[in-house]
Design an enzyme around this catalytic site. Sequence first.
Site, PDB file in Angstrom:
ATOM      1  N   ASP A 125       8.312   1.909   2.007  1.00 44.57           N
ATOM      2  CA  ASP A 125       7.636   0.597   1.893  1.00 44.57           C
ATOM      3  C   ASP A 125       7.148   0.175   3.186  1.00 44.57           C
ATOM      4  OD1 ASP A 125       8.803   0.522  -0.845  1.00 44.57           O
ATOM      5  OD2 ASP A 125      10.525  -0.355  -0.071  1.00 44.57           O
ATOM      6  N   LYS A 129       3.169  -7.305   6.974  1.00 46.02           N
ATOM      7  CA  LYS A 129       3.078  -8.485   7.739  1.00 46.02           C
ATOM      8  C   LYS A 129       3.894  -8.428   8.943  1.00 46.02           C
ATOM      9  CE  LYS A 129       2.430 -11.886   4.153  1.00 46.02           C
ATOM     10  NZ  LYS A 129       3.065 -12.648   3.339  1.00 46.02           N
ATOM     11  N   ASP A 161       0.359   6.243   2.626  1.00 40.16           N
ATOM     12  CA  ASP A 161      -1.218   6.060   2.517  1.00 40.16           C
ATOM     13  C   ASP A 161      -1.590   4.628   3.127  1.00 40.16           C
ATOM     14  OD1 ASP A 161       0.610   4.316   0.604  1.00 40.16           O
ATOM     15  OD2 ASP A 161      -0.952   4.214  -0.736  1.00 40.16           O
ATOM     16  N   THR A 196       2.392  11.959  -5.927  1.00 42.46           N
ATOM     17  CA  THR A 196       3.050  11.049  -6.878  1.00 42.46           C
ATOM     18  C   THR A 196       2.298   9.962  -7.357  1.00 42.46           C
ATOM     19  OG1 THR A 196       3.714   9.910  -4.986  1.00 42.46           O
ATOM     20  CG2 THR A 196       5.114  11.581  -5.534  1.00 42.46           C
ATOM     21  N   TYR A 198       2.366   6.871  -6.482  1.00 37.30           N
ATOM     22  CA  TYR A 198       2.301   5.919  -5.182  1.00 37.30           C
ATOM     23  C   TYR A 198       0.946   6.692  -4.514  1.00 37.30           C
ATOM     24  CZ  TYR A 198       6.418   3.675  -6.411  1.00 37.30           C
ATOM     25  OH  TYR A 198       7.215   3.009  -7.030  1.00 37.30           O
TER      26      TYR A 198
END
Length: 222
Positions: A125, A129, A161, A196, A198
């Site tokens: 993840d 921010k 990515d 994948t 993602y």
Amino acid sequence: MNESQTKAWERHADEFIVDFPSGEMDTSLAEGAQVNWAAEFGREAPLIVEIGSGAGDSLVPMAAGRPECNVVAFEVFEPAVASTLGRLGREGVSNVRLALVDGAQALPQLFDDGTISELWTFFADPWHKKRHHKRRLVDAAFGDVVAAKLAPGGLWRLATDWEDYALWMREQLDDHPGLTNVHGGWAPRLAERPVTKYEARGLAAGRTVYDLTYRRADAPQD
Ligand SMILES: C[S@@+](CC[C@H](N)C(=O)[O-])C[C@H]1O[C@@H](n2cnc3c(N)ncnc32)[C@H](O)[C@@H]1O
């Protein structure tokens, strides 16, 4: 969990899930929780660890391609673990154990120093921010843990990515005294790492995928 995930759990959890006493949260480890990995796998073998294995889209084929290794995967999202169980069962892959535990907490606690031959963190993840950067899995402090846990010559393979996260990884790890950037920059795409959902999503949105490989730095010679 949907019906097929529930069925997969019932059928395969006993074989693949390693249970731990939990701490304050379901996915945190109780203080002092330990595991004997060789006993869990029923054999001594080089150890690979994945943190954030999702539905097992990289984990299952990559573990199948390394039958000589014991592969431990940490994933905190239960339905994704259930999907992984189904896939392991369908594909007859037996050298994987799954833990529904925060891998960042597990790594220092559940592994002896110098015992992990590879660590995989693919599409972790990104936490965009700035005030959330401290929640990112990859940072220099986590690099300290990884450097301690990797075996001599051990590798940490990463992919993302998100360009700002990729640059952050380089900033945090390239100068880390315990790690060496194997390629001196971005790594070539790891051939055995499948695309994948993602990664496909990132590519469809026009993002570039960045791979990185770090090796445990050799101990300084006297
Ligand atoms: C974007 S998904 C990528 C999944 C997989 N690596 C792939 O490429 O298909 C990131 C996954 O990491 C899991 N995750 C994030 N931080 C974690 C942690 N500290 N321990 C275990 N799982 C984590 C999330 O629950 C999520 O399923």
